[in-house]
Write an enzyme that holds these catalytic residues in place. Sequence first.
Site, PDB file in Angstrom:
ATOM      1  N   TYR A 106       0.972  -1.223   0.019  1.00  0.00           N
ATOM      2  CA  TYR A 106      -0.045   0.019   0.007  1.00  0.00           C
ATOM      3  C   TYR A 106       1.034   1.191  -0.059  1.00  0.00           C
ATOM      4  O   TYR A 106       2.058   1.084   0.320  1.00  0.00           O
ATOM      5  CB  TYR A 106      -0.938   0.020   1.293  1.00  0.00           C
ATOM      6  CG  TYR A 106      -0.411   0.705   2.381  1.00  0.00           C
ATOM      7  CD1 TYR A 106      -0.828   1.992   2.667  1.00  0.00           C
ATOM      8  CD2 TYR A 106       0.127   0.149   3.458  1.00  0.00           C
ATOM      9  CE1 TYR A 106      -0.377   2.572   3.767  1.00  0.00           C
ATOM     10  CE2 TYR A 106       0.437   0.824   4.504  1.00  0.00           C
ATOM     11  CZ  TYR A 106       0.280   2.140   4.742  1.00  0.00           C
ATOM     12  OH  TYR A 106       0.940   2.673   5.734  1.00  0.00           O
ATOM     13  N   PHE A 198      -2.666   1.070  12.880  1.00  0.00           N
ATOM     14  CA  PHE A 198      -2.659  -0.451  12.259  1.00  0.00           C
ATOM     15  C   PHE A 198      -1.427  -0.751  11.628  1.00  0.00           C
ATOM     16  O   PHE A 198      -0.807  -1.846  12.113  1.00  0.00           O
ATOM     17  CB  PHE A 198      -3.518  -0.447  10.835  1.00  0.00           C
ATOM     18  CG  PHE A 198      -3.808  -1.549  10.040  1.00  0.00           C
ATOM     19  CD1 PHE A 198      -4.679  -2.682  10.245  1.00  0.00           C
ATOM     20  CD2 PHE A 198      -2.755  -1.975   8.871  1.00  0.00           C
ATOM     21  CE1 PHE A 198      -4.544  -3.693   9.719  1.00  0.00           C
ATOM     22  CE2 PHE A 198      -2.698  -3.018   8.527  1.00  0.00           C
ATOM     23  CZ  PHE A 198      -3.604  -3.961   8.581  1.00  0.00           C
ATOM     24  N   ASP A 199      -0.519   0.161  11.265  1.00  0.00           N
ATOM     25  CA  ASP A 199       0.756  -0.090  10.787  1.00  0.00           C
ATOM     26  C   ASP A 199       1.667  -0.542  11.835  1.00  0.00           C
ATOM     27  O   ASP A 199       2.569  -1.425  11.833  1.00  0.00           O
ATOM     28  CB  ASP A 199       1.317   1.153  10.156  1.00  0.00           C
ATOM     29  CG  ASP A 199       0.786   1.712   8.863  1.00  0.00           C
ATOM     30  OD1 ASP A 199      -0.606   1.773   8.941  1.00  0.00           O
ATOM     31  OD2 ASP A 199       1.527   1.592   7.995  1.00  0.00           O
ATOM     32  N   THR A 200       1.682   0.117  13.168  1.00  0.00           N
ATOM     33  CA  THR A 200       2.543  -0.246  14.314  1.00  0.00           C
ATOM     34  C   THR A 200       2.376  -1.598  14.915  1.00  0.00           C
ATOM     35  O   THR A 200       2.908  -2.374  15.137  1.00  0.00           O
ATOM     36  CB  THR A 200       2.380   0.813  15.359  1.00  0.00           C
ATOM     37  OG1 THR A 200       2.624   2.292  14.791  1.00  0.00           O
ATOM     38  CG2 THR A 200       3.060   0.648  16.623  1.00  0.00           C
TER      39      THR A 200
END
Length: 387
Positions: A106, A198-200
């Site tokens: 993404y 969300f990424d972490t």
Amino acid sequence: MDTRAEPRTLDTATRLASVDIVIPVLNEERALPGCVSTLADFLRAGFPLPWRITIVDNGSTDATWPVANALAAEFERVHARRIDVRGRGAALRAAWRESPADVVAYMDVDLSTDLDALFPLVASVASGHSEIAIGTRLAHSARIRRSLRREVVSRGYNALLRYGFGAGFSDAQCGFKAARTDVVRPLMDKIEDDGWFFDTELLLLAEHNGLRVHEVPVDWIEDVDSRVRIVRTAVDDLKGLARVAWSMSLGRAGAGVRRSEPTPTHPEAMVAGRRQARLGPLAAIGLSTVVYALLYLLLRDLWPPAVTNLCALALTGVVTVEAGRRWAAGRRASPAFLANYALTTMAALAVPAGAGPLPEVCAVTATYCLLAFVRFAVLEDLINGPH
């Protein structure tokens, strides 16, 4: 006599890994057309793997969805879908779960990250070398242009992950990531956040489960029209870190996916013993640090720094005492508490009076985390003795 061996033909029938590049969008009718056309032109010009672009509209109220449909009709390899739940994490979860590609990736719609880093990002995952790859703006060779405020917040946040959780990655929040689809799906079953965190959470759970995270230095330019709200996002991230650390401490962060053990290439290799990782105490440090930061932030509006710090330290000890008994045992001693209080209070008072609460919280949290890490290292030496 010609001793050259017969030439061998490479196997050109080997299937290449396919890549699905997801662009999550929320009210981006202005930025979306330029993003998709630029990305599609770049990929058609020489991207060596089969690719698809997936636009995920997650709850837009403007003309983003009609624009996405128009782009999908215009470009053969562009796919559009819509979900009702807002949040970047929700968009990625929906697209990655249903993607037919071998590798899912993404990027942000503003294309802040230079596209020249896309193939190096994907290649490390497509080759099987790593399970997840991320762009990093904090590597020495990265070139970035962004405001001082975002620079300080970003470095402080990633330092918290590094020293509080023992994270091996340097930039959790760069909107430029790729992952093996078969690996990331079990991880998503454990991820609870639907927003920026969300990424972490993905990266912390990946490392907790023994997966390899590869970093690619990127060139990155800040878009001043970004929808990120720095202070609100920072508070949400601290809450998310507390939840993840607590989950790790209780042994609930396992996703049932791990990398296979390395095997020697040479048939006569003499293999060394396997070094065991110890993540439990580090997760306890992470939990303690995040809880402390949240308590300090919440109480700071009520009292001056010295009183706020005393209450935050005391309450942190009560809340996290069961998270890591072995590490916390040394934390209950009065001398350690007093030293911790003195140094963190000095850090709070060193921040200029008009700087606002966020720099003060960053200062005391960084000091607290550093002290916790040093104390953990000392206790490990006392308990285990020299190696």
